[in-house]
Scaffold this motif. Structure first.
Motif, PDB file in Angstrom:
ATOM      1  N   UNK A  36       0.819  -1.219   0.000  1.00 48.11           N
ATOM      2  CA  UNK A  36       0.000   0.000   0.000  1.00 48.11           C
ATOM      3  C   UNK A  36       0.847   1.261   0.000  1.00 48.11           C
ATOM      4  N   UNK A  37       1.988   1.224   0.704  1.00 49.02           N
ATOM      5  CA  UNK A  37       2.793   2.441   0.803  1.00 49.02           C
ATOM      6  C   UNK A  37       3.471   2.814  -0.515  1.00 49.02           C
ATOM      7  N   UNK A  38       3.462   1.896  -1.487  1.00 49.73           N
ATOM      8  CA  UNK A  38       4.046   2.198  -2.792  1.00 49.73           C
ATOM      9  C   UNK A  38       3.000   2.634  -3.816  1.00 49.73           C
ATOM     10  N   UNK A  43       1.438   5.787  -8.756  1.00 46.58           N
ATOM     11  CA  UNK A  43       0.670   6.879  -9.354  1.00 46.58           C
ATOM     12  C   UNK A  43       1.612   7.886 -10.016  1.00 46.58           C
ATOM     13  N   UNK A  44       2.717   8.208  -9.329  1.00 47.70           N
ATOM     14  CA  UNK A  44       3.677   9.153  -9.888  1.00 47.70           C
ATOM     15  C   UNK A  44       4.380   8.618 -11.111  1.00 47.70           C
ATOM     16  N   UNK A  45       4.743   7.341 -11.084  1.00 52.85           N
ATOM     17  CA  UNK A  45       5.434   6.726 -12.219  1.00 52.85           C
ATOM     18  C   UNK A  45       4.534   6.703 -13.456  1.00 52.85           C
ATOM     19  N   UNK A  46       3.273   6.431 -13.252  1.00 53.54           N
ATOM     20  CA  UNK A  46       2.349   6.323 -14.384  1.00 53.54           C
ATOM     21  C   UNK A  46       1.849   7.676 -14.875  1.00 53.54           C
ATOM     22  N   UNK A  47       2.112   8.728 -14.131  1.00 56.10           N
ATOM     23  CA  UNK A  47       1.761  10.075 -14.570  1.00 56.10           C
ATOM     24  C   UNK A  47       2.930  10.608 -15.384  1.00 56.10           C
ATOM     25  N   UNK A  48       2.847  10.519 -16.693  1.00 57.39           N
ATOM     26  CA  UNK A  48       3.963  10.874 -17.564  1.00 57.39           C
ATOM     27  C   UNK A  48       4.259  12.374 -17.570  1.00 57.39           C
TER      28      UNK A  48
END
Length: 219
Positions: A36-38, A43-48
């Motif tokens: 859960x903590x990741x 979300x940040x990685x997939x937000x290009x």
């Protein structure tokens, strides 16, 4: 594995990344679940739109397992033209992560199901020092699909990547004094930032909370 799960893993969504994580470690006992903590990190990685993402967490959080093994595998599988450069304070640390990614691509039955057309290209290169290359890349890409280096590595010279992963740049050997910390910061500014692909790159950086205040203040 159901076809809808395969398609989810191939998607560029946080759910797809989490699904891929769980699939790659499906044979572990007890079965691994995406932590859960990741979730915010996914979300940040997939937000290009985010080109520089930094993560500071406690030791034993699974950050390197995720950022330096799973994320490169997932991104290369989805786009064989992806180039990843992993850099750490010690070369052996990052090379171990690269080897784990190579094992997934070469040996995992689940990988073959999700990305059947992305396989090791051993004629182009498949080694710890030279990096891993995969099939499906367009001609003319000189850099490895994934190459791991230490901050002082000779292999960094002339290398570039679309994704630069900086994992535990500080360690006991290079961060005992303020002068050593300053040297790491200068290496980051003068060398690592210059490893970006000329067409653009993203940076993922992680450090453990145990990094001393003396070093954290430099960032």
């Amino acid at each position: 594995m159901e076809q809808d799960g395969v398609e989810l893993c191939r998607s560029g969504t946080p759910a797809g990344l989490a699904c891929f994580y769980e699939l790659m470690f499906a044979d572990m006992e007890p079965k691994w679940k995406f932590p859960d903590h990741l979730v915010p990190v996914a979300l940040g990685i997939c937000d290009t739109r985010i080109n520089k993402l930094m993560l500071i967490v406690a030791p034993g959080s699974g950050k390197s397992q995720f950022l330096s093994i799973v994320v490169p595998a997932w991104m290369i599988g989805r786009d064989p033209n992806m180039t990843v450069l992993g850099i750490s304070g010690g070369e052996a640390l990052m090379q171990g992560f690269q080897k784990a990614t190579m094992n997934i691509v070469e040996q995992s039955p689940s990988w073959k199901r999700v990305f059947p057309n992305v396989r090791p290209d051993k004629t182009a290169g498949w080694s710890t020092e030279g990096g891993m290359f995969v099939t499906g890349r367009r001609p003319g890409i000189p850099d490895a699909s994934y190459l791991a280096c230490g901050i002082d590595s000779k292999y960094l010279t002339g290398k570039h990547a679309k994704l630069v992963i900086v994992d535990d740049l500080h360690n006991k050997e290079n961060s005992a004094t303020s002068e050593q910390c300053e040297k790491v910061v200068l290496a980051y500014s003068n060398t690592i930032l210059g490893r970006a692909d000329p067409m653009g790159a993203r940076y993922l950086r992680s450090e453990e909370r145990r990094v001393g205040k003396e070093c954290r203040s430099r960032w």
